[in-house]
Enzyme design. Structure first.
Site, mmCIF file in Angstrom:
data_model
loop_
_atom_site.group_PDB
_atom_site.id
_atom_site.type_symbol
_atom_site.label_atom_id
_atom_site.label_comp_id
_atom_site.label_asym_id
_atom_site.label_seq_id
_atom_site.Cartn_x
_atom_site.Cartn_y
_atom_site.Cartn_z
ATOM 1 N N GLU A 1 0.837 -1.204 0.000
ATOM 2 C CA GLU A 1 0.000 0.000 0.000
ATOM 3 C C GLU A 1 0.872 1.255 0.000
ATOM 4 O O GLU A 1 0.614 2.207 -0.750
ATOM 5 C CB GLU A 1 -0.909 -0.009 1.229
ATOM 6 N N ASP A 61 0.843 3.835 -3.138
ATOM 7 C CA ASP A 61 0.461 5.233 -2.940
ATOM 8 C C ASP A 61 1.468 6.164 -3.619
ATOM 9 O O ASP A 61 1.076 7.128 -4.296
ATOM 10 C CB ASP A 61 0.377 5.530 -1.440
ATOM 11 N N ASP A 77 -7.256 1.218 0.422
ATOM 12 C CA ASP A 77 -5.915 0.718 0.724
ATOM 13 C C ASP A 77 -5.555 -0.468 -0.174
ATOM 14 O O ASP A 77 -4.404 -0.602 -0.612
ATOM 15 C CB ASP A 77 -5.813 0.290 2.192
ATOM 16 N N GLU A 95 -4.451 0.646 -3.649
ATOM 17 C CA GLU A 95 -3.050 1.090 -3.634
ATOM 18 C C GLU A 95 -2.103 -0.097 -3.533
ATOM 19 O O GLU A 95 -1.038 -0.110 -4.172
ATOM 20 C CB GLU A 95 -2.823 2.055 -2.477
#
Length: 229
Positions: free
Chosen positions: A41, A45, A114, A117
């Site tokens: 994650e 991101d 989440d 990502e």
């Protein structure tokens, strides 16, 4: 996660993993014992922000840095990512702990966001930046095509800051009032205070950032009402 589920999700993603373990890890929430998707994650991101920044940089070659940053924030936000997660039907594939299963965690927007990502991070490791870029731009193409730089939405904290600076009032203080829930499912309450005006408003959300924005939004509304009255 059996091979049939992996193949189904790969068809939805339009990407075939060389290492299926990466996809399984990307879908494993921290509430499940053992390894989870938090590291993926984190990576996803960063890649997401980079790819969207590059796309906006190329599309709007005359926009200054501040406007590009606001456009990116308008595109890359938890609400958008959770919408993508719903479209991908990620809730059907998530690997959750018993607590999240009981509380329908597969529907929780933050968990879906989440996981999106984390999948980006997994695709990057498995197929490189080109594969990750194709994935992201496929999801965001319509949003990037339709976004209007003349209608840039500033976040509530930025709006509040500008309002106070215009009145030469010191910036607000943000303080955590409480944190409730288990580590994998926390609920934050944050106060936004302007001592000079004797105002303090609380906001709540699934992260400190979200709670701060909620408090700032309510504070802006309060100040606007005061100005009109």
């Amino acid at each position: 996660m059996d091979n049939r589920n992996i193949e189904q999700l790969e068809n939805i993603l339009n990407y075939n993993f060389k290492d299926n373990n990466l996809l399984e890890l990307a879908l494993t929430h921290r509430s499940f014992q053992g390894k989870n998707n938090e590291r993926l994650e984190f990576l996803g991101d960063s890649i997401l922000n980079f790819i969207i920044a590059e796309a906006l940089f190329k599309k709007f070659n005359l926009l200054p840095e501040g406007d590009l940053s606001r456009l990116r924030s308008q595109l890359v936000k938890s609400a958008t990512l959770s919408e993508i997660g719903i479209l991908l039907k990620l809730g059907d594939y998530l690997i959750l702990g018993e607590g999240e299963l009981k509380s329908s965690g597969w529907r929780r927007p933050s968990i879906l966001a989440d996981s999106v990502e984390a999948i980006i991070g997994a695709v990057f490791i498995d197929g490189g930046i080109s594969a990750a870029s194709n994935l992201i731009l496929g999801w965001f193409k319509d949003r990037i095509d339709s976004i209007n730089p003349d209608n840039i939405q500033k976040d509530s904290k930025s709006v509040l800051q500008e309002l106070l600076q215009a009145k030469k009032i010191p910036l607000p203080d943000y303080d955590i009032v409480s944190i409730e829930g288990e580590a994998h499912c926390q609920y934050f309450k944050v106060s936004c205070s302007i001592p000079k005006l004797g105002l303090s408003i609380e906001g709540a959300g699934s992260s400190r950032k979200i709670a701060e924005q909620a408090a700032a939004e309510d504070m802006v509304e309060q100040l606007m009402k005061s100005t009109k009255s």
